[in-house]
Design an enzyme around this catalytic site. Structure first.
Site, PDB file in Angstrom:
ATOM      1  N   GLY A  26       0.803  -1.218   0.000  1.00  0.00           N
ATOM      2  CA  GLY A  26       0.000   0.000   0.000  1.00  0.00           C
ATOM      3  C   GLY A  26       0.834   1.265   0.000  1.00  0.00           C
ATOM      4  O   GLY A  26       2.013   1.239  -0.331  1.00  0.00           O
ATOM      5  N   ALA A  27       0.200   2.396   0.375  1.00  0.00           N
ATOM      6  CA  ALA A  27       0.805   3.727   0.221  1.00  0.00           C
ATOM      7  C   ALA A  27       1.271   3.852  -1.239  1.00  0.00           C
ATOM      8  O   ALA A  27       2.438   4.115  -1.526  1.00  0.00           O
ATOM      9  CB  ALA A  27       1.940   3.959   1.208  1.00  0.00           C
ATOM     10  N   LEU A  28       0.313   3.638  -2.112  1.00  0.00           N
ATOM     11  CA  LEU A  28       0.631   3.443  -3.528  1.00  0.00           C
ATOM     12  C   LEU A  28       1.108   4.729  -4.208  1.00  0.00           C
ATOM     13  O   LEU A  28       0.628   5.812  -3.920  1.00  0.00           O
ATOM     14  CB  LEU A  28      -0.599   2.899  -4.258  1.00  0.00           C
ATOM     15  N   HIS A  70       4.055   1.702  -8.201  1.00  0.00           N
ATOM     16  CA  HIS A  70       3.082   0.604  -8.101  1.00  0.00           C
ATOM     17  C   HIS A  70       2.132   0.629  -9.297  1.00  0.00           C
ATOM     18  O   HIS A  70       1.803  -0.402  -9.876  1.00  0.00           O
ATOM     19  CB  HIS A  70       2.243   0.750  -6.825  1.00  0.00           C
ATOM     20  N   ASP A 116      13.040  -3.678  -6.001  1.00  0.00           N
ATOM     21  CA  ASP A 116      13.463  -4.666  -5.002  1.00  0.00           C
ATOM     22  C   ASP A 116      14.068  -5.839  -5.776  1.00  0.00           C
ATOM     23  O   ASP A 116      13.478  -6.908  -5.888  1.00  0.00           O
ATOM     24  CB  ASP A 116      12.261  -5.087  -4.162  1.00  0.00           C
ATOM     25  N   GLN A 135      14.600  -9.166  -4.063  1.00  0.00           N
ATOM     26  CA  GLN A 135      13.299  -9.769  -3.760  1.00  0.00           C
ATOM     27  C   GLN A 135      12.740 -10.475  -4.984  1.00  0.00           C
ATOM     28  O   GLN A 135      12.207 -11.588  -4.884  1.00  0.00           O
ATOM     29  CB  GLN A 135      12.336  -8.681  -3.290  1.00  0.00           C
ATOM     30  N   SER A 151       9.233   5.355  -3.857  1.00  0.00           N
ATOM     31  CA  SER A 151       9.130   4.389  -2.768  1.00  0.00           C
ATOM     32  C   SER A 151       8.155   4.934  -1.732  1.00  0.00           C
ATOM     33  O   SER A 151       8.131   6.146  -1.479  1.00  0.00           O
ATOM     34  CB  SER A 151      10.509   4.199  -2.112  1.00  0.00           C
ATOM     35  N   ARG A 176       8.484   4.658   1.260  1.00  0.00           N
ATOM     36  CA  ARG A 176       9.291   5.189   2.361  1.00  0.00           C
ATOM     37  C   ARG A 176       9.832   6.599   2.075  1.00  0.00           C
ATOM     38  O   ARG A 176      10.293   7.259   3.002  1.00  0.00           O
ATOM     39  CB  ARG A 176      10.453   4.239   2.690  1.00  0.00           C
TER      40      ARG A 176
HETATM   41  P1  AMP Z   1       5.929  -2.451  -1.789  1.00  0.00           P
HETATM   42  O1  AMP Z   1       4.562  -1.883  -1.609  1.00  0.00           O
HETATM   43  O2  AMP Z   1       7.011  -1.497  -1.479  1.00  0.00           O
HETATM   44  O3  AMP Z   1       6.080  -3.795  -1.134  1.00  0.00           O
HETATM   45  O4  AMP Z   1       6.082  -2.720  -3.344  1.00  0.00           O
HETATM   46  C1  AMP Z   1       5.170  -3.519  -4.044  1.00  0.00           C
HETATM   47  C2  AMP Z   1       5.741  -3.824  -5.407  1.00  0.00           C
HETATM   48  O5  AMP Z   1       5.934  -2.603  -6.119  1.00  0.00           O
HETATM   49  C3  AMP Z   1       7.107  -4.513  -5.324  1.00  0.00           C
HETATM   50  O6  AMP Z   1       7.193  -5.504  -6.327  1.00  0.00           O
HETATM   51  C4  AMP Z   1       8.057  -3.374  -5.593  1.00  0.00           C
HETATM   52  O7  AMP Z   1       9.297  -3.787  -6.146  1.00  0.00           O
HETATM   53  C5  AMP Z   1       7.263  -2.551  -6.581  1.00  0.00           C
HETATM   54  N1  AMP Z   1       7.748  -1.175  -6.599  1.00  0.00           N
HETATM   55  C6  AMP Z   1       7.901  -0.332  -5.551  1.00  0.00           C
HETATM   56  N2  AMP Z   1       8.434   0.835  -5.955  1.00  0.00           N
HETATM   57  C7  AMP Z   1       8.635   0.728  -7.292  1.00  0.00           C
HETATM   58  C8  AMP Z   1       9.175   1.591  -8.294  1.00  0.00           C
HETATM   59  N3  AMP Z   1       9.618   2.816  -8.011  1.00  0.00           N
HETATM   60  N4  AMP Z   1       9.226   1.138  -9.568  1.00  0.00           N
HETATM   61  C9  AMP Z   1       8.786  -0.111  -9.883  1.00  0.00           C
HETATM   62  N5  AMP Z   1       8.275  -0.971  -8.982  1.00  0.00           N
HETATM   63  C10 AMP Z   1       8.197  -0.566  -7.706  1.00  0.00           C
END
Ligand code: AMP
Length: 276
Positions: A28-30, A34, A148, A151, A183, A185
């Protein structure tokens, strides 16, 4: 767009789907990073489902589980606008009932180096929750960001080793105009820290350029110094590795390489990576 909060509702939704289902697991916190995954999934599948679950088991006790941003209402609006068909938003208790005792461990070097070394229990939590999400959603295709990078390698390995039929697909990192990888974060950063954060990607690009004139070790050391000079408080790692297994590489190797970094600004840990 349907919001599914129980496993029973999810199963009912899944049973009704005809054709391919694209799945994007998130916490979340899209942001637009995302949403770029949603866009890709929409182009490649008949329906798209996104999960929003801040997974407690991938955070260490000292990490930011409690403060991680939770914005379900605005997240749902973004997903609706992006054209997702459903949101899977379980509660922690739905995911981890009190009698939950199973965990998925991906062994080998892919989980022991870099992120695995600095966040030792992290990939166990990730592999367990993603295995569970795959079991719940039964997606045809699942989309993960190269943001990631490690990951993505862990999930690919896990799906292969457990014969999970879902196809795991990696998507490019979505960056802002200054090159900063989006991100959730980044929301923690003060204005002053944001200015420093935006230098991370430039320093990685410079390190890649430096490999033309210096050894890999020297380029890594220079990048480490440059990050400190830019204002990062602590560098967990900035390294150039084999892009396929993250092993250390000799100068002159012809294998595809990747530069990966994790660095701190105050209490915020940023990661980034690029193809060399
Ligand atoms: P998260 O919510 O941070 O767990 O991310 C969920 C998915 O979105 C994961 O597969 C991340 O790698 C992907 N993601 C997060 N930030 C980005 C970004 N800036 N570009 C591409 N994919 C992202």
């Amino acid at each position: 767009m349907e919001t599914l909060k129980t496993l029973a509702a999810l199963r009912e939704w899944r049973a009704k789907q005809k054709g391919s289902v694209g799945f994007i697991p998130t916490m979340g916190a899209l942001h637009d990073g995302h949403l770029s995954l949603v866009e890709r999934a929409k182009a490649e599948n008949d329906t798209v489902i996104v999960s929003i679950f801040v997974n407690p088991t991938q955070f260490a006790p000292h990490e930011d589980y409690d403060t991680y941003p939770r914005e379900l209402t605005s997240d749902k609006a973004k997903l609706e606008a992006a054209g997702a068909s459903a949101v899977w938003a379980p509660t922690p208790l739905e995911m981890y009932p009190e009698d939950f005792v199973t965990s998925v461990t991906v062994g080998g070097s892919v989980t022991s180096v870099l992120e695995g070394a600095f966040r030792p229990h992290h990939f166990g939590g990730v592999a367990t929750v993603v295995a569970k999400l795959f079991g719940q959603v039964s997606p045809t295709n699942a989309y993960f960001g190269e943001k990631d990078y490690q990951q993505l390698m862990v999930i690919t390995r896990m799906a292969q080793d457990l014969s999970i039929p879902t196809k795991v697909l990696g998507c490019p990192i979505y960056r802002d105009a200054d090159g900063l990888a989006l991100s959730s974060r980044n929301a923690y950063l003060s204005d002053e820290h944001l200015v420093i954060a935006k230098k991370l990607n430039r320093i990685l690009k410079e390190a890649i350029a430096n490999t033309k004139t210096m050894s890999i070790k020297d380029a890594e050391n220079r990048a480490n110094d440059d990050l400190l000079i830019a204002g990062f408080h602590k560098i967990d790692y900035v390294v150039i590795r084999d892009a396929e297994d993250l092993s250390e590489v000799e100068d002159g190797t012809k294998r595809p390489l990747r530069i990966l970094a994790a660095a701190w600004l105050g209490n915020t840990r940023l990661i980034d990576n690029m193809a060399v």
